[in-house]
Design a protein around this motif. Structure first.
Motif, PDB file in Angstrom:
ATOM      1  N   GLY A 134      -5.836 -10.853 -14.457  1.00 42.73           N
ATOM      2  CA  GLY A 134      -5.847  -9.877 -13.375  1.00 42.73           C
ATOM      3  C   GLY A 134      -6.793 -10.278 -12.263  1.00 42.73           C
ATOM      4  O   GLY A 134      -7.327 -11.390 -12.237  1.00 42.73           O
ATOM      5  N   PHE A 135      -6.998  -9.381 -11.321  1.00 41.54           N
ATOM      6  CA  PHE A 135      -7.956  -9.610 -10.248  1.00 41.54           C
ATOM      7  C   PHE A 135      -9.373  -9.473 -10.790  1.00 41.54           C
ATOM      8  O   PHE A 135      -9.649  -8.616 -11.630  1.00 41.54           O
ATOM      9  CB  PHE A 135      -7.724  -8.625  -9.106  1.00 41.54           C
ATOM     10  N   TYR A 232       5.527  -8.459  -5.169  1.00 41.35           N
ATOM     11  CA  TYR A 232       5.266  -7.540  -4.058  1.00 41.35           C
ATOM     12  C   TYR A 232       4.025  -6.671  -4.284  1.00 41.35           C
ATOM     13  O   TYR A 232       3.115  -6.674  -3.437  1.00 41.35           O
ATOM     14  CB  TYR A 232       6.497  -6.673  -3.811  1.00 41.35           C
ATOM     15  N   PRO A 233       3.906  -5.913  -5.398  1.00 38.34           N
ATOM     16  CA  PRO A 233       2.697  -5.077  -5.565  1.00 38.34           C
ATOM     17  C   PRO A 233       1.421  -5.896  -5.751  1.00 38.34           C
ATOM     18  O   PRO A 233       0.353  -5.495  -5.269  1.00 38.34           O
ATOM     19  CB  PRO A 233       3.009  -4.239  -6.806  1.00 38.34           C
ATOM     20  N   LEU A 234       1.508  -7.028  -6.449  1.00 38.47           N
ATOM     21  CA  LEU A 234       0.319  -7.864  -6.632  1.00 38.47           C
ATOM     22  C   LEU A 234      -0.155  -8.440  -5.297  1.00 38.47           C
ATOM     23  O   LEU A 234      -1.362  -8.489  -5.017  1.00 38.47           O
ATOM     24  CB  LEU A 234       0.624  -9.016  -7.604  1.00 38.47           C
ATOM     25  N   TRP A 236       0.211  -7.194  -2.223  1.00 41.06           N
ATOM     26  CA  TRP A 236      -0.443  -6.207  -1.362  1.00 41.06           C
ATOM     27  C   TRP A 236      -1.720  -5.649  -1.975  1.00 41.06           C
ATOM     28  O   TRP A 236      -2.615  -5.204  -1.250  1.00 41.06           O
ATOM     29  CB  TRP A 236       0.540  -5.089  -1.011  1.00 41.06           C
ATOM     30  N   ARG A 237      -1.819  -5.686  -3.311  1.00 34.18           N
ATOM     31  CA  ARG A 237      -3.104  -5.323  -3.929  1.00 34.18           C
ATOM     32  C   ARG A 237      -4.177  -6.327  -3.541  1.00 34.18           C
ATOM     33  O   ARG A 237      -5.319  -5.957  -3.239  1.00 34.18           O
ATOM     34  CB  ARG A 237      -2.963  -5.274  -5.455  1.00 34.18           C
ATOM     35  N   ALA A 238      -3.813  -7.609  -3.542  1.00 33.19           N
ATOM     36  CA  ALA A 238      -4.765  -8.644  -3.139  1.00 33.19           C
ATOM     37  C   ALA A 238      -5.198  -8.440  -1.687  1.00 33.19           C
ATOM     38  O   ALA A 238      -6.384  -8.549  -1.355  1.00 33.19           O
ATOM     39  CB  ALA A 238      -4.141 -10.028  -3.326  1.00 33.19           C
ATOM     40  N   ALA A 240      -5.205  -5.624  -0.025  1.00 32.84           N
ATOM     41  CA  ALA A 240      -6.031  -4.412   0.047  1.00 32.84           C
ATOM     42  C   ALA A 240      -7.460  -4.683  -0.408  1.00 32.84           C
ATOM     43  O   ALA A 240      -8.422  -4.229   0.227  1.00 32.84           O
ATOM     44  CB  ALA A 240      -5.407  -3.309  -0.808  1.00 32.84           C
ATOM     45  N   TYR A 241      -7.627  -5.403  -1.500  1.00 38.59           N
ATOM     46  CA  TYR A 241      -8.975  -5.731  -1.986  1.00 38.59           C
ATOM     47  C   TYR A 241      -9.746  -6.525  -0.934  1.00 38.59           C
ATOM     48  O   TYR A 241     -10.922  -6.252  -0.661  1.00 38.59           O
ATOM     49  CB  TYR A 241      -8.891  -6.545  -3.276  1.00 38.59           C
ATOM     50  N   THR A 245     -12.205  -3.736   0.409  1.00 40.80           N
ATOM     51  CA  THR A 245     -13.390  -3.927  -0.436  1.00 40.80           C
ATOM     52  C   THR A 245     -14.320  -4.994   0.126  1.00 40.80           C
ATOM     53  O   THR A 245     -15.539  -4.794   0.187  1.00 40.80           O
ATOM     54  CB  THR A 245     -12.957  -4.324  -1.865  1.00 40.80           C
ATOM     55  N   PHE A 283      -3.338  -2.357   5.792  1.00 38.07           N
ATOM     56  CA  PHE A 283      -4.725  -2.198   5.340  1.00 38.07           C
ATOM     57  C   PHE A 283      -5.736  -2.662   6.388  1.00 38.07           C
ATOM     58  O   PHE A 283      -6.944  -2.631   6.126  1.00 38.07           O
ATOM     59  CB  PHE A 283      -4.946  -2.973   4.037  1.00 38.07           C
TER      60      PHE A 283
END
Length: 535
Positions: A134-135, A232-234, A236-238, A240-241, A245, A283
């Motif tokens: 994971g991240f 796709y979700p992975l 955009w999660r990257a 966003a982080y 963050t 984001f």
């Protein structure tokens, strides 16, 4: 027995006695050589160690790390090996050296020339945290600290992602009590269908600074070749982080031309545009900003070369443009003529033209084939029959140079102006890429479609694959817009190679080197190697 006595004159028992005597003499000689070698090594090591210690005493260094290093060396020379407590920076330095070469590290440590931490000490530090898929939160914490010290124009980054082939295997981790190797380690049961969920690849996300020294792997996921809906979700999660963050600004996404990546980018289609090359970054908090999609240029060049290598009568391709064929036999003929007459007009060898599975993956070989030097020889010595092949090669050579600038001074060293950094919005290379280069392929496609007497399937053979054409359009448009955006936002220059996947390929190479002879690691080995590479 005389040393020159012929062996044919000896009996069996005499031969046996001679062999035994020879072996005994050989053992004695090896023992003497080993004792002499050990004595010399110990003497040299002691002399060098004493000289080094006195040199440290007389000339203390000014640099902070060097000063710390020599202080630790002084303490180590005075302390017993079991009583030495190393500074954390020395531990990190030792981990770095051992990663470069474990055998060389151990040789230096055993010689006594330098005092370094024991392998068991390094192992205790590298295994203190159990790595997970994971991240990685620790990476985002470090990126956040780095971003705070960067000015706004140096916070732009490129997000890379790609997959590495791993061994499909399950490993029990006794430290965590987990079975490592499944695509989804949180939920699994023992049944007949579970083998289909054992990972064969590892998907890695990496962030690279556009005008900074940021280069880190931010997460990895065991997979069986990711699909677009999984990416796709992975993806955009990257983003966003990194944006929310860490306070970084993701400007581009680079990947190879694999089908899942192309489908991932098509998922961002908003209107009726034929090629999707950008998407609104939801984001981005400071302004309305786009995220541009780039297909890795070295992979594109290899794909184009592979299309041309299939162009022949009866082949899967039979490229045609401006009433002339573009054939791989043109390259083969030039190479054979050079080799037979020892002309050396180009860098072509049999490895360039007679492709194997390994040579097909070489970017260097592809670039040397699709080069302006090959094009010039075709034009000068082979006449009109190779003119269209030469025209295409010259365009591809310049295209690769325009998107492969690595340093500020490379253009001066290589005498290639196209590899220079981009500093102006009016750079003539933008005009070449958007008009001359892209319009060549557009006119080519139109000429093929307008050619009468051929079916659509036959016309498709006359043009490069449409996936490759789509990748060219996407990359050129995304690169031009992203570069202009960065120059408008106070970046003094942009190096085009910053948008390539080279750092991620290098990262995969380091994983394989850590495995020595086992260059195909399991998911378990990949996790621990990834943690080691972060030290």
């Amino acid at each position: 027995m005389h040393p020159k006595t012929p062996l044919s004159c000896l009996s069996n028992q005499q031969l046996i006695n001679e062999v035994k005597a020879s072996r005994r003499s050989l053992r004695e000689m090896k023992t003497q050589i080993q004792s002499l070698t050990n004595g010399m090594t110990e003497t040299v090591a002691n002399d060098v160690g004493e000289g080094l210690y006195s040199s440290i005493e007389e000339n203390p260094p000014d640099d902070s790390f060097l000063e710390l290093f020599w202080k630790e060396q002084k303490r180590a020379f005075k302390s017993s090996p079991k009583g030495m407590r190393w500074h954390p920076m020395m531990i990190r330095f030792g981990i770095f050296l051992q990663y470069q070469s474990a055998r060389a590290y151990e040789s230096i440590r055993e010689s006594g020339v330098l005092k370094l931490p024991n392998k068991s000490t390094l192992r205790d530090y590298t295994n203190v945290i159990t790595p997970a898929t994971g991240f990685q939160p620790c990476v985002f914490e470090e990126l956040t600290k780095m971003a705070k010290d960067l000015p706004p124009e140096k916070r732009y980054v490129a997000l890379l992602h790609d997959e590495m082939k791993v061994k499909a295997d399950l490993v029990y981790d006794k430290r965590s009590g987990q079975i490592i190797g499944f695509t989804n380690p949180e939920t699994w049961t023992f049944n007949e269908d579970e083998v289909s969920k054992i990972a064969t690849h590892v998907l890695v996300f990496m962030v690279v600074g556009i005008n900074s020294h940021i280069k880190m792997s931010i997460g990895h996921f065991p997979t069986r070749t990711s699909t677009a809906d999984e990416l796709y979700p992975l993806f955009w999660r990257a983003v966003a982080y990194l944006e929310i963050t860490c306070g970084l600004k993701v400007i581009t996404s680079t990947s190879d031309k694999a089908s899942p990546n192309q489908r991932l980018y098509r998922l961002h289609r908003v209107g009726n545009e034929p090629v999707v090359y950008k998407a609104k970054n939801e984001f981005a908090e400071d302004e309305e900003r786009y995220l541009y999609f780039i297909s890795d240029v070295p992979h594109l060049v290899k794909t184009i070369r592979n299309n041309i290598s299939k162009s022949k009568p009866g082949g899967t391709k039979y490229l045609w443009n401006n009433n002339k064929n573009i054939l791989w036999s043109h390259v083969t003929q030039l190479c054979n003529d050079d080799m037979a007459r020892q002309l050396y007009r180009t860098k072509l060898t049999y490895e360039h033209v007679y492709l194997t599975p390994s040579s097909t993956m070489s970017v260097k070989l592809a670039v040397q084939v699709l080069s302006s030097s090959v094009a010039r020889v075709m034009e000068a010595y082979y006449g009109p029959q190779m003119s269209e092949t030469a025209t295409l090669f010259k365009l591809l050579d310049r295209f690769f140079d325009c998107l492969n600038g690595r340093s500020l001074k490379e253009s001066a060293f290589t005498r290639k102006p196209d590899v220079a950094p981009y500093k102006s919005l009016n750079d003539p290379r933008f005009q070449f890429l958007e008009h001359e280069f892209l319009q060549y392929f557009e006119r080519w496609l139109q000429a093929v479609r307008a050619r009468p007497g051929f079916t659509k399937a036959e016309q498709n053979k006359m043009f490069i694959s449409f996936q490759t054409h789509e990748g060219i359009i996407m990359t050129v448009k995304a690169f031009v817009e992203a570069t202009k955006y960065l120059l408008q936002h106070n970046l003094p220059y942009v190096l085009s190679n910053d948008f390539c996947q080279d750092p991620l390929e290098e990262h995969f190479g380091r994983h394989r080197r850590l495995g020595a002879n086992q260059d195909n690691p399991t998911v378990h080995q990949f996790r621990y190697c990834l943690f080691l590479l972060k030290q």
